[in-house]
Design an enzyme around this catalytic site. Structure first.
Site, PDB file in Angstrom:
ATOM      1  N   ASP A   1       0.847  -1.194   0.000  1.00 29.37           N
ATOM      2  CA  ASP A   1       0.000   0.000   0.000  1.00 29.37           C
ATOM      3  C   ASP A   1       0.888   1.252   0.000  1.00 29.37           C
ATOM      4  OD1 ASP A   1      -2.838   1.145   0.394  1.00 29.37           O
ATOM      5  OD2 ASP A   1      -1.570   2.242   1.809  1.00 29.37           O
TER       6      ASP A   1
ATOM      7  N   LYS B   1      -2.118   6.246  -4.478  1.00 34.30           N
ATOM      8  CA  LYS B   1      -3.232   7.186  -4.257  1.00 34.30           C
ATOM      9  C   LYS B   1      -2.929   8.547  -4.885  1.00 34.30           C
ATOM     10  CE  LYS B   1      -3.786   4.789   0.114  1.00 34.30           C
ATOM     11  NZ  LYS B   1      -2.415   4.525   0.572  1.00 34.30           N
TER      12      LYS B   1
END
Ligand code: A2P
Length: 320
Positions: free
Chosen positions: A47, A81
């Site tokens: 992540d 992101k």
């Protein structure tokens, strides 16, 4: 071992390892080694985010592990992101390309809109948190609806396999669902026993969206943390349950999310803890444990971004 990975299935048919490796707060200088240890340990879901300021080092680690033959690109599931100054649709692909360059890969498995609210629009060389002369963060004009349409284009162009959002509340996710031609597969939010997000999870289940829990250990290293914030890793109920199973508090907190079907991304830069956090496959919390942990919910949000709560798309106003 990698074979211990358990997978969730997204609404577009893609599979993703339920246990991932968090990199928020992992500094350049320590994150490269951490990611190498994580891959060696068996983590396959990483992540990341441009805002974390460490994607280049993560890319070096990935590249090295691929060169060594430990993994191939296809074995890895890499999330990143889109930051808040990049919500304008015409810059989204450029920003994604910078992330791909830093991570040294040609596609992302999952790309999330990092926050619903836009900061003053900028380019890759601008401040990620633009401030006025009084030091106040400047709001942007964009709408996440248009940002989402640009995210869909990335899927069309084959640069990203799946898309989703982070830190959006239920109403904001509904806004996206109402206009999406490519549905979000994933919503990533702060989630742990003090903020178990049961209502948001129910909503996501109804809409076939997988939830991801960030700060699953309560982020003891979170820079916004106040001394009076309760410590999850030292919670007596969690410690009792850990003792009962001969495991650590962190194992219980990770296992709790896995058993709810929530993807979970504990962060560590410590070799022992990176390895330890992965060994959550040899025990099971029983219903009484799960109920006790559910009972700890107290709506305690560690990451609040209070300084921008006046922004029109600030998410933590609604109930969930
Ligand atoms: P470190 O990186 O030194 O291991 P979260 O994932 O909720 O953001 O929490 C990350 C924080 O928890 C970091 O401070 C990390 O420190 C610490 N941490 C990670 N794993 C464990 C563990 N097994 N036991 C105690 N603390 C941990």
């Amino acid at each position: 071992m990698a074979s211990n990975n358990q997978f969730v299935t997204f609404n577009n048919g893609e599979q993703y390892p339920i246990l991932g490796f968090g990199t928020w707060k992992s500094k350049p200088g320590e994150v490269e080694e951490a990611v190498k240890v994580a891959i060696d340990t068996g983590y396959r879901h990483l992540d990341c985010a441009m805002f974390y300021g460490n994607e280049k080092e993560i890319g070096d680690a990935i590249n090295q592990k691929i060169d060594e033959g430990v993994v191939s690109r296809q074995d890895l599931y890499i999330t990143s992101k889109l930051w808040n100054i990049f919500h304008q649709p015409d810059i989204v692909e450029t920003v994604l390309n910078k992330t791909l360059t830093d991570l040294q890969i040609s596609y992302l498995d999952l790309y999330l809109v990092h926050w619903p609210m836009a900061f003053k629009e900028g380019g890759l060389d601008d401040d990620f948190i633009p401030k006025d002369d009084d030091g106040v963060t400047i709001e942007g004009e964009g709408s996440y609806i248009e940002t989402w349409q640009a995210m869909e284009q990335l899927v069309e162009n084959g640069l990203v396999k799946s898309i989703g959002v982070s830190n959006f509340n239920k109403r904001q996710i509904e806004d996206i669902l109402n206009i999406a031609t490519v549905k979000p597969v994933n919503v990533q939010v702060e989630c742990h026993p003090y903020l178990n997000q049961s209502k948001l999870k129910e909503f996501c289940d109804e809409n076939d969206i997988v939830l991801t829990a960030y700060s699953p250990l309560g982020s003891p290293d979170n820079p916004c943390r106040k001394p009076e914030d309760p410590s999850l890793l030292e919670n007596p109920t969690i410690l009792d349950i850990a003792g009962k199973h001969g495991k650590s508090a962190a194992h219980v907190l990770i296992r709790y999310q896995i058993q709810r079907g929530v993807m979970v991304i504990p962060k560590s830069v410590n070799k022992h803890r990176i390895e330890s956090n992965f060994y959550v496959w040899d025990f099971e919390l029983d219903q009484e444990d799960m109920d006790q942990i559910d009972g700890l919910d107290c709506n305690c949000r560690y990451i609040q971004m209070k300084e921008i709560e006046h922004f029109k798309d600030y998410p933590f106003i609604d109930e969930y």
